[in-house]
Structures are given as C-alpha cells and as structure tokens.
Design a protein around this motif. Structure first.
Motif, mmCIF file in Angstrom:
data_model
loop_
_atom_site.group_PDB
_atom_site.id
_atom_site.type_symbol
_atom_site.label_atom_id
_atom_site.label_comp_id
_atom_site.label_asym_id
_atom_site.label_seq_id
_atom_site.Cartn_x
_atom_site.Cartn_y
_atom_site.Cartn_z
ATOM 1 N N LYS A 115 38.925 50.250 30.650
ATOM 2 C CA LYS A 115 38.877 51.834 30.554
ATOM 3 C C LYS A 115 39.290 52.578 31.686
ATOM 4 O O LYS A 115 40.221 53.313 31.978
ATOM 5 N N THR A 116 38.966 51.769 33.122
ATOM 6 C CA THR A 116 39.298 52.400 34.247
ATOM 7 C C THR A 116 40.449 51.701 34.985
ATOM 8 O O THR A 116 40.191 51.923 36.049
ATOM 9 N N ASP A 117 41.171 50.882 34.229
ATOM 10 C CA ASP A 117 42.182 50.173 34.832
ATOM 11 C C ASP A 117 41.752 49.223 36.082
ATOM 12 O O ASP A 117 42.606 48.835 36.891
ATOM 13 N N LEU A 118 40.483 48.737 36.084
ATOM 14 C CA LEU A 118 40.110 47.587 37.122
ATOM 15 C C LEU A 118 40.465 46.187 36.644
ATOM 16 O O LEU A 118 40.775 45.371 37.241
ATOM 17 N N TYR A 119 40.845 46.152 35.282
ATOM 18 C CA TYR A 119 41.466 44.914 34.766
ATOM 19 C C TYR A 119 42.757 45.085 34.559
ATOM 20 O O TYR A 119 43.142 46.118 34.069
ATOM 21 N N PRO A 120 43.286 43.962 34.796
ATOM 22 C CA PRO A 120 43.254 42.562 35.076
ATOM 23 C C PRO A 120 42.819 42.179 36.525
ATOM 24 O O PRO A 120 42.841 40.958 37.056
ATOM 25 N N ASN A 121 42.639 43.263 37.491
ATOM 26 C CA ASN A 121 42.427 42.961 38.767
ATOM 27 C C ASN A 121 41.074 42.550 39.199
ATOM 28 O O ASN A 121 40.772 41.571 39.977
ATOM 29 N N ARG A 122 40.105 42.668 38.060
ATOM 30 C CA ARG A 122 38.872 42.145 38.044
ATOM 31 C C ARG A 122 38.497 41.502 36.544
ATOM 32 O O ARG A 122 38.666 42.081 35.549
ATOM 33 N N TYR A 123 38.033 40.168 36.451
ATOM 34 C CA TYR A 123 37.779 39.741 35.287
ATOM 35 C C TYR A 123 36.160 39.752 35.048
ATOM 36 O O TYR A 123 35.388 40.369 36.123
ATOM 37 N N LYS B 193 31.506 23.656 39.847
ATOM 38 C CA LYS B 193 32.172 24.516 40.585
ATOM 39 C C LYS B 193 33.143 25.569 39.902
ATOM 40 O O LYS B 193 33.558 26.393 40.364
ATOM 41 N N MET B 194 32.997 25.271 38.585
ATOM 42 C CA MET B 194 34.135 26.045 37.584
ATOM 43 C C MET B 194 33.867 27.565 37.695
ATOM 44 O O MET B 194 34.695 28.307 37.936
ATOM 45 N N ILE B 195 32.481 27.916 37.451
ATOM 46 C CA ILE B 195 32.087 29.536 37.499
ATOM 47 C C ILE B 195 32.493 29.934 38.905
ATOM 48 O O ILE B 195 33.166 31.277 38.965
ATOM 49 N N ASP B 196 32.064 29.385 40.062
ATOM 50 C CA ASP B 196 32.439 30.044 41.343
ATOM 51 C C ASP B 196 34.022 29.824 41.625
ATOM 52 O O ASP B 196 34.339 30.786 42.155
ATOM 53 N N ALA B 197 34.682 28.818 41.070
ATOM 54 C CA ALA B 197 36.019 29.040 41.277
ATOM 55 C C ALA B 197 36.864 30.013 40.356
ATOM 56 O O ALA B 197 37.548 30.884 40.971
ATOM 57 N N ILE B 198 36.452 30.416 39.424
ATOM 58 C CA ILE B 198 36.787 31.661 38.649
ATOM 59 C C ILE B 198 36.476 32.726 39.179
ATOM 60 O O ILE B 198 37.407 33.936 39.302
ATOM 61 N N LYS B 199 35.161 32.806 39.591
ATOM 62 C CA LYS B 199 34.976 34.242 40.190
ATOM 63 C C LYS B 199 35.635 34.521 41.678
ATOM 64 O O LYS B 199 36.060 35.508 41.870
ATOM 65 N N THR B 200 35.859 33.528 42.468
ATOM 66 C CA THR B 200 36.540 33.720 43.627
ATOM 67 C C THR B 200 38.054 33.841 43.326
ATOM 68 O O THR B 200 38.549 35.042 43.899
ATOM 69 N N ASN B 201 38.618 33.034 42.538
ATOM 70 C CA ASN B 201 40.092 33.448 42.208
ATOM 71 C C ASN B 201 40.432 34.635 41.210
ATOM 72 O O ASN B 201 41.672 34.962 41.211
ATOM 73 N N PHE B 202 39.498 34.867 40.603
ATOM 74 C CA PHE B 202 40.002 36.125 39.806
ATOM 75 C C PHE B 202 39.099 37.269 39.986
ATOM 76 O O PHE B 202 39.124 38.136 39.339
ATOM 77 N N ASN B 203 38.440 37.326 41.204
ATOM 78 C CA ASN B 203 37.659 38.635 41.677
ATOM 79 C C ASN B 203 36.915 38.925 40.562
ATOM 80 O O ASN B 203 36.738 40.283 40.240
ATOM 81 N N ALA B 204 36.147 38.173 39.839
ATOM 82 C CA ALA B 204 35.382 38.200 38.736
ATOM 83 C C ALA B 204 33.836 39.141 38.869
ATOM 84 O O ALA B 204 33.211 38.660 39.987
ATOM 85 N N VAL B 205 33.656 39.743 38.089
ATOM 86 C CA VAL B 205 32.098 40.365 38.137
ATOM 87 C C VAL B 205 31.299 39.609 37.195
ATOM 88 O O VAL B 205 31.635 39.051 36.031
#
Length: 294
Positions: free
Chosen positions: A138-146, A217-229
């Motif tokens: 709704k706030t246009d943070l996605y897809p910059n943040r997963y 390391k999968m979760i950390d890798a996704i978090k880092t590469n996709f700027n995830a919350v």
C-alpha cells in the motif's frame, strides 16, 4: 410476553451487526487516541444534527441528501462502534462489552472507564499485528522491500512458503515450483545461489523444488539481497530488537522493550508499562520506520 417475542428479531439483528463490527475490527485504541477520536466524532455528530434541523426548519432541500444522509450515518455508526470495540480490547475486556453502549446509566459508567482508565498490558490476548506485506504494498515499499515470515523451521517470502526438510542429514527447503515462478527475481536468485537437490514431480501447484541449505544461510541471504523485513509471531525483527506493530484506529502503534528505547526514533511521547514502550505513528511515519529497518 408478546412484547418480548416481538423484540427478538431486533435483538438478533443487533447482535449480528455487532458481530460484523467485532470481526472487522483490528488492533486496539489507546486512551489518549480514544479521547481525541470520541470527542471529535461526538462534536461532528452534534454539528451534523444541528445542520439537519436547520435544513428542515428552513425547508431547504438538497438533491440526493436522503441517500447521502443514510449512507453517512451507516458509516459513522460502524466506525463509532469499532472505536468502542477497540477501546475495550485495549483494556483487556471482551469486545462484546461494547454492547453496554445501548444500556442507559451503564453506558455512562463504561464511558467514564474508557475515558479515564489506562491499559495495564502493552500486549494482551486481543492483539493482532498489522498485515505487514499489505502495508508494504500500500505504501509502495514493495518490491524494494520483501517480507520474510518465520514459522519455527519454516518460513515464507511474500507468502511463498518454504518448508524445512532434513533429508539424510542434509538441510533443505522445499517450495512449490508454481508459487516460486510467480516471483522471477527470487526464483533466479535461489537457483543461482543454492543447489537444487531434488524435484518432487506432482501436478500443478504440488510440484516441489528442494534447495540445499546445509550452512543455514538462505534466510540471511534473502534478507540481505532483497532488503527484506523479517517478521516472527507478529514481531518485526531488526538490529536484534523485536517490535510489534498494530493498528490504533486510523494510526499505528509500535511496541518494544524499554531496554531499546534509546535505539528507536522517538515520534511522540513514549508510554511505558511493565518494561514495554509504545509510540503512536501515522501512516507516513510508519512507512519511514519500516524503510529504515536493517
């Protein structure tokens, strides 16, 4: 007896309406916000009633006014009933206590309670966190943040589910091929960075792909590469701090431990109860807050 029987349909309809209101009410409302909103709504209602009386007294007719009037009252009372439900939730009372608004004298007593009593628990049995992915969109943070949602050993990325498997001593995550294909960026990243250990051919959405993750390391890798919350059990996790986010009737509240108070930006006066802090944020402030999470 007949008089009571005649009232039964009205009572049933009233209970159904309250049930709909309760089911569609998410979050809580703090005492300070309740005071502001309740006062504003009552002033608005009184002003509107004065306008209606003025129009009728002077026989002024406005095209479509009756329809606007009916729709407006339905929306107003739905939101007003929601406000009562959320305030009782904030006080850890059953939301059905909101029915007391229809009982003379008793409603005045509970109005005083709602206006004066402080909550005694920062997080209680009625709490529901916001739909974080929906807010990001709704706030246009996605897809910059997963959004990564943790569930014990399993997790999801933007509602794409990854199930943990211990296969012959190897750690791997199994995901539906069809659901993963909905996010080509994520699919490409996983295929390029993690070994596909097996396919489990079935039909349609049951077709599974398994990725090897022995080093976990999968979760950390996704978090880092996709700027995830990262979210777990309703709490957003960042900088080793857990923050709970809920609705506060048109605004939002962030809840966190007192020990982290100096590490979190102060948006308004901080409320502290039993070692837990809360702040109320508007939509723009919460967007900025989620933007800054590392």
């Amino acid at each position: 007896m007949n008089n009571l029987l005649n009232k039964i349909p009205t009572i049933i309809i009233s209970l159904m309406i309250w049930g709909i209101v309760i089911k569609n009410s998410n979050g809580r409302v703090s005492k300070s916000r309740y005071r502001k909103v309740e006062t504003s709504m009552l002033i608005g209602l009184i002003s509107y009633c004065a306008l209606v009386v003025f129009l009728k007294t002077h026989q002024i007719q406005i095209f479509g006014f009756n329809i606007i009037h009916s729709i407006g009252l339905i929306i107003f009372f739905f939101k007003y009933y929601q406000l009562q439900v959320l305030r009782f939730r904030d006080l850890n009372y059953s939301p059905w206590f909101a029915l007391t608004i229809n009982i003379p004298v008793v409603n005045l007593y509970f109005l005083w309670i709602k206006f004066t009593k402080e909550r005694n628990q920062m997080i209680n049995r009625f709490d529901e966190s916001i739909d974080c992915l929906k807010f990001l969109k709704k706030t246009d943070l996605y897809p910059n943040r997963y959004l990564i949602n943790l569930n014990e050993m399993n997790f999801s990325v933007n509602e794409i589910n990854f199930e943990y498997r211990d296969f012959n001593g190897k750690n791997q995550y199994e995901v539906s091929k069809m659901s993963l294909e909905q996010d080509k960026k994520l699919e490409s990243f996983l295929k390029n960075n993690f070994e596909i250990t097996e396919n489990a051919p079935c039909y349609a959405s049951n077709y599974k792909i398994s990725f090897l993750d022995n080093e976990k390391k999968m979760i950390d890798a996704i978090k880092t590469n996709f700027n995830a919350v990262i979210q777990k059990e309703g709490f957003i996790k960042f900088d080793n701090i857990d923050v709970f986010i809920r609705k506060n009737f048109g605004a939002y509240e962030i809840i966190y431990s007192k020990e982290f108070v100096k590490m979190i930006k102060q948006y308004e006066d901080i409320i502290i109860i039993n070692g837990m802090c809360s702040q109320t944020l508007n939509k723009s402030q919460l967007k900025n807050f989620l933007e800054e999470i590392k």
